[in-house]
Every structure is written in C-alpha cells, then in structure tokens.
Design an enzyme around this catalytic site. Structure first.
Site, PDB file in Angstrom:
ATOM      1  N   TYR A  47      -3.631   1.176  16.045  1.00  0.00           N
ATOM      2  CA  TYR A  47      -2.359   1.248  16.765  1.00  0.00           C
ATOM      3  C   TYR A  47      -2.490   0.971  18.254  1.00  0.00           C
ATOM      4  O   TYR A  47      -1.615   0.365  18.855  1.00  0.00           O
ATOM      5  CB  TYR A  47      -1.713   2.631  16.567  1.00  0.00           C
ATOM      6  CG  TYR A  47      -1.181   2.801  15.166  1.00  0.00           C
ATOM      7  CD1 TYR A  47       0.098   2.393  14.839  1.00  0.00           C
ATOM      8  CD2 TYR A  47      -1.993   3.309  14.154  1.00  0.00           C
ATOM      9  CE1 TYR A  47       0.581   2.497  13.543  1.00  0.00           C
ATOM     10  CE2 TYR A  47      -1.520   3.420  12.855  1.00  0.00           C
ATOM     11  CZ  TYR A  47      -0.233   3.014  12.554  1.00  0.00           C
ATOM     12  OH  TYR A  47       0.232   3.099  11.276  1.00  0.00           O
ATOM     13  N   ASN A  98      -6.990   1.452  10.327  1.00  0.00           N
ATOM     14  CA  ASN A  98      -5.633   1.665  10.838  1.00  0.00           C
ATOM     15  C   ASN A  98      -5.720   1.583  12.351  1.00  0.00           C
ATOM     16  O   ASN A  98      -6.395   2.387  12.984  1.00  0.00           O
ATOM     17  CB  ASN A  98      -5.106   3.042  10.424  1.00  0.00           C
ATOM     18  CG  ASN A  98      -4.952   3.165   8.908  1.00  0.00           C
ATOM     19  OD1 ASN A  98      -5.155   2.194   8.180  1.00  0.00           O
ATOM     20  ND2 ASN A  98      -4.591   4.338   8.443  1.00  0.00           N
ATOM     21  N   HIS A 136      -2.859  11.002   1.205  1.00  0.00           N
ATOM     22  CA  HIS A 136      -2.280  10.758   2.526  1.00  0.00           C
ATOM     23  C   HIS A 136      -1.650  12.073   2.995  1.00  0.00           C
ATOM     24  O   HIS A 136      -0.439  12.165   3.176  1.00  0.00           O
ATOM     25  CB  HIS A 136      -1.272   9.609   2.448  1.00  0.00           C
ATOM     26  CG  HIS A 136      -0.940   8.968   3.762  1.00  0.00           C
ATOM     27  ND1 HIS A 136      -1.094   7.619   4.001  1.00  0.00           N
ATOM     28  CD2 HIS A 136      -0.435   9.475   4.906  1.00  0.00           C
ATOM     29  CE1 HIS A 136      -0.696   7.338   5.232  1.00  0.00           C
ATOM     30  NE2 HIS A 136      -0.284   8.460   5.802  1.00  0.00           N
ATOM     31  N   GLU A 143      -7.011   8.316   6.889  1.00  0.00           N
ATOM     32  CA  GLU A 143      -7.218   8.936   8.205  1.00  0.00           C
ATOM     33  C   GLU A 143      -7.639  10.394   8.110  1.00  0.00           C
ATOM     34  O   GLU A 143      -6.932  11.287   8.618  1.00  0.00           O
ATOM     35  CB  GLU A 143      -5.936   8.810   9.050  1.00  0.00           C
ATOM     36  CG  GLU A 143      -5.514   7.379   9.291  1.00  0.00           C
ATOM     37  CD  GLU A 143      -4.243   7.270  10.149  1.00  0.00           C
ATOM     38  OE1 GLU A 143      -3.715   8.305  10.580  1.00  0.00           O
ATOM     39  OE2 GLU A 143      -3.792   6.139  10.385  1.00  0.00           O
ATOM     40  N   GLU A 180      -3.222  -0.347   8.243  1.00  0.00           N
ATOM     41  CA  GLU A 180      -2.005   0.030   8.975  1.00  0.00           C
ATOM     42  C   GLU A 180      -2.058  -0.597  10.356  1.00  0.00           C
ATOM     43  O   GLU A 180      -3.101  -0.577  11.016  1.00  0.00           O
ATOM     44  CB  GLU A 180      -1.884   1.551   9.174  1.00  0.00           C
ATOM     45  CG  GLU A 180      -1.564   2.332   7.944  1.00  0.00           C
ATOM     46  CD  GLU A 180      -1.399   3.825   8.229  1.00  0.00           C
ATOM     47  OE1 GLU A 180      -1.089   4.204   9.385  1.00  0.00           O
ATOM     48  OE2 GLU A 180      -1.582   4.600   7.282  1.00  0.00           O
ATOM     49  N   ARG A 204       0.853  -1.189   0.000  1.00  0.00           N
ATOM     50  CA  ARG A 204       0.000   0.000   0.000  1.00  0.00           C
ATOM     51  C   ARG A 204       0.893   1.244   0.000  1.00  0.00           C
ATOM     52  O   ARG A 204       1.719   1.403   0.900  1.00  0.00           O
ATOM     53  CB  ARG A 204      -0.910  -0.016   1.234  1.00  0.00           C
ATOM     54  CG  ARG A 204      -1.693   1.259   1.426  1.00  0.00           C
ATOM     55  CD  ARG A 204      -2.684   1.158   2.603  1.00  0.00           C
ATOM     56  NE  ARG A 204      -3.368   2.425   2.746  1.00  0.00           N
ATOM     57  CZ  ARG A 204      -3.272   3.226   3.800  1.00  0.00           C
ATOM     58  NH1 ARG A 204      -2.537   2.878   4.847  1.00  0.00           N
ATOM     59  NH2 ARG A 204      -3.902   4.375   3.835  1.00  0.00           N
TER      60      ARG A 204
HETATM   61  O1  IFM Z   1       2.970   7.463  10.120  1.00  0.00           O
HETATM   62  C1  IFM Z   1       1.605   7.479  10.346  1.00  0.00           C
HETATM   63  C2  IFM Z   1       0.840   7.320   9.052  1.00  0.00           C
HETATM   64  O2  IFM Z   1       1.187   8.297   8.130  1.00  0.00           O
HETATM   65  C3  IFM Z   1      -0.639   7.400   9.298  1.00  0.00           C
HETATM   66  N1  IFM Z   1      -1.044   6.501  10.342  1.00  0.00           N
HETATM   67  C4  IFM Z   1      -0.295   6.502  11.574  1.00  0.00           C
HETATM   68  C5  IFM Z   1       1.187   6.371  11.277  1.00  0.00           C
HETATM   69  C6  IFM Z   1       1.987   6.363  12.597  1.00  0.00           C
HETATM   70  O3  IFM Z   1       1.772   7.542  13.288  1.00  0.00           O
END
Ligand code: IFM
Length: 444
Positions: A294, A292, A122, A167, A352, A78
C-alpha cells in the site's frame, strides 16, 4: 511512454475481498460467530459503531457480484472463507450450508472464466476458538490445519491457488499489541507467540496440502519499505528496526528458517525461545508468495512507540490516501526487488494493492475517482518495472472489488473499484473500475 515490456502471458488480473468485510449475514445458516463479530459489537471498537452485520450483503448477492467481476473482465478473484461458516465451533462438525456457499461461489467464478484464489484466514477467528485461547494457544496450529484440510478436500478439485494466512503481522500486532483490531488485546508479551503460532498453523496447513492438494499454496504478507524521516542516526536506526519488525518477522522464518536476531533485541525479555522443530515446519516450501503493498513507512525515532521505539509519520507535502498513507508507487518496485534479492526467485503475486479516497457520491451511474485511477496506474507501472528487472510476478489483485467494512474504520473508508451504497446496497462501477476493465481487455 514507458519502455518496459508488457505483462507476461497468463498474468492474472484480479480483485480481492475478504469474508467479514463483504459478506454480511455473519450468523446465517448455522455459522458460528467470529472474533470480529464480537469485537465490532463492542461500543467504541469501530468508527461510527459499524459492524459487519450487513457489510456488502455479498452472502445474499454473490451472483450479482459475480456478474460485476465478469463485466470487469477479471481473470482471477481472491476471496477468503469465514472459518466459522464452515466449522461453527472452529473444530469438529462441518456446517454443510456454510461450505455450500463457497462451493457455489467457486462454481460461479469458473462458469465465468475467473480463477479463484482462496484465502483460508483473513482475521475472522471463530469466537469459540478465542474462548480456548485463540492464537495464544499452541493448539491453534492443529485447529487451523484441520480446518484447511476440510477446504482442500471440498474445493481443491476446482481451486488452483490457496493462501493460508492474510497479513499475520496485522492480526498479531493490531489484534494483540495495540488492541485496535479483534480480539482487542494490548500486550507486549503475547505478540511473539501469537505470530509464532500463526506461522506454525501456516506450516501445518502447507504440510496437509502436500498430502491432499494438487495445485499451489502460499501466504500473503503486508510489506513496505521503511525509510528514515530525517538523516539523523536515531531515525535511521528506527527505520531499520521497523524494517525487521514488519518485513522480516514473517519472511525470514518462512523462507530462511529462522527469526531475525534483531527481533530478540526489539522484544527484549518478551522474546521466547522457539523449538527448532517448529521452525522446520514453518519453512515448508511455498509455491508462491503474496505481497500486499500500500505505501512506505517514513519513520521517526520515538521511545514511547513500543516495541520498536519507532513511529511511522505522515510525510509533509506528499499525496496521501484517506487512510493517511503516502502514495508511493516506487516502493512497490523496491519491495518486489528486495524480496527477489533477499529470498531468491519465488513466484510472486501482488495479492492486494489499492487506496481509500473520499469518493463523491454516484451521479447518473458514474463515480469519478481520478486519484484511484492514478494510484492503480502508477502502481502497475511500478510492478512492470520490477518485472523488467527479472521479478517473477504472476498476477495483480486490486484491493478491493467493493467498498467494504474497513475494520476499525468501519464503512467510512472506501477502497472499492465498485461503489457500494451501504443503505440501498446499490453497486456503481467507479471510473477506476472502467480504467481497470479497459486495461485488462488490452492485456495490461
Ligand atoms: O482492508 C484491508 C485488508 O483486509 C487487508 N489489507 C489491507 C486492507 C486495507 O487496509
């Protein structure tokens, strides 16, 4: 040993990057500057004064990077297109050399048996469009749809998966509310309109795709469960507000056709009335949703933290990444199940997932990053648990292929599977890359 079933056949094993974070040479071959180019050159905007001028020099080293992807055994990659490389002014004349870079990248992926997933936006809006009001201007939806159509025309014969926006919550809130990201604006009244125009842009691009494209299109959103830091009613309410603000602001209009009522309460007088026909455009059916993931948000009530009066805190006594984000894999299962339960059975991709850690320097062509190995492993177990409970998950993209420009944090935060020496540009596969390679070769 886990008893969950294996990943489904055809599951995509990918890694992700974005244009401004890795390409470098932002003005090469006639490209127009982006808001991140301008922002990162402002003194004090980015840690250590870092900019994307060189980044990972991927614009000039794409062939070598493609070989790394092949060595890892990725089945998908991606990446995002820099709008200003293709349309230097954001609208109008196409810059053939810029477009050609992405043509070669797609061809290089396909030659290596790697499926491209292309993100159209992005965060690197052309500066020429920011000068016309950027995402605050309702015309931005049309600008974006025209840009998207240029790429569909050029690449849809070879690209099977398209992502409109990455995002949009982050580019709205960090770019226009807190000012930590480009274009560095600090306003409580702009974000609702900025978000709405991005959603309209998405809807118009999807409509253009239905005319021009033959494959699949979706959007990638950052989602995270919000949980109260204590049992107090105030913290519980704060966590609920932050949940509407982060998880439902974009998903509800995209999939249910209306904004959550709670947002009007959160933004108060700054929440506009949006035309119903816009909401219809925004709800254009998606082929998939990109998630995405985290971490989770552990939330405290804090009246100074606007607009939600809610602050995300670092949890005491829990492992955190170098970004200060808690390692919380169970939140990935929760998020995937919540999306299925609230919005129905949409095909999903984890577009992500990854972690920054303070990796040691390479020693003898090796980088030991056991925390990242563990992060990947536990999150993949969490993804598999969601699949076992009926989630239609079609692929996983590790963030990121390379250590890269982490926005306001510059190069200090390393998310890569591949270590990049930002002076010599030498690449070294980390232990996490070897782990991922072995996992892919065994089908997960
Ligand atoms: O690096 C970023 C990415 O550009 C978008 N999502 C979160 C990642 C980590 O912060």
């Amino acid at each position: 040993m886990s008893t969950n079933p294996p990943f489904p056949p055809g599951f995509l094993w990918g890694a992700a990057t974005s244009a401004y974070q890795i390409e470098g040479s932002p003005l090469a071959d006639g490209a127009g500057a982006s808001i991140w180019h301008g922002f990162s050159h402002q003194p004090g905007a980015v840690a250590n004064g870092d900019t994307g001028d060189r980044a990972c020099d991927h614009y000039r080293r794409a062939d070598a990077d493609l070989d790394f992807m092949a060595e890892l055994g990725l089945t998908a990659y991606r990446f995002s297109v820099a709008w200003g490389r293709v349309l230097p002014k954001g609208t109008g004349r196409v810059n053939a050399k810029g477009l050609d870079f992405y043509q070669r990248l797609v061809d290089g992926l396909l030659e290596r048996g790697i499926q491209p997933m292309v993100t159209l936006y992005h965060w690197d809006l052309p500066e020429a469009l920011e000068a016309r009001g950027g995402w605050r201007n309702p015309d931005s939806a049309r600008w974006f749809a025209n840009y998207a159509a240029t790429l569909f025309d050029a690449l849809d014969d070879r690209v099977g998966l398209w992502v409109t926006l990455n995002e949009p919550w982050v580019s709205t809130v960090l770019g226009h509310l807190s000012g930590e990201h480009a274009p560095g604006r600090r306003s409580l009244s702009e974000p609702p309109r900025v978000a709405h125009h991005q959603l309209c842009a998405h809807g118009e691009a999807v409509a253009a795709y239905r005319e021009l494209g033959r494959h699949q299109i979706g959007i990638s959103l950052n989602l995270e469960p919000q949980q109260p830091a204590t049992d107090s009613p105030q913290d519980r309410e704060a966590a609920r507000r932050r949940h509407h603000f982060i998880n439902r602001w974009f998903l509800d209009p995209l999939l249910l056709g209306h904004y959550p009522d709670e947002l009007a309460a959160i933004f108060g007088a700054d929440w506009p009335r949006f035309p119903p026909e816009d909401l219809q455009r925004i709800q254009a059916p998606l082929d998939f949703l990109g998630i995405n993931y985290y971490s989770r948000g552990l939330v405290r009530h804090d009246p100074t933290e606007l607009p939600c009066a809610a602050r995300r805190i670092a949890p005491p006594d829990r492992p955190c990444t170098a970004m200060g984000w808690e390692v919380y894999p169970e939140g990935l299962t929760e998020t995937l199940l919540w999306v299925k339960q609230r919005y129905g059975d949409l095909p999903l991709y984890i577009t992500e997932n990854g972690a920054a850690f303070d990796d040691p320097a390479p020693v003898g062509n090796q980088v030991q990053d056991p925390e990242r190995v563990d992060y990947l492993r536990t999150h993949l177990v969490a993804a598999r648990a969601a699949i076992a409970q009926g989630v239609d998950l079609r692929g996983y993209f590790a963030w990121s292929l390379l250590d890269n420009f982490e926005w306001a944090e510059g190069y200090a935060k390393r998310f890569g599977l591949v270590h990049v020496d930002h002076i010599t540009q030498c690449r070294t596969l980390k232990a996490s890359a070897r782990y991922y390679q072995a996992l892919i070769s065994e089908g997960g």
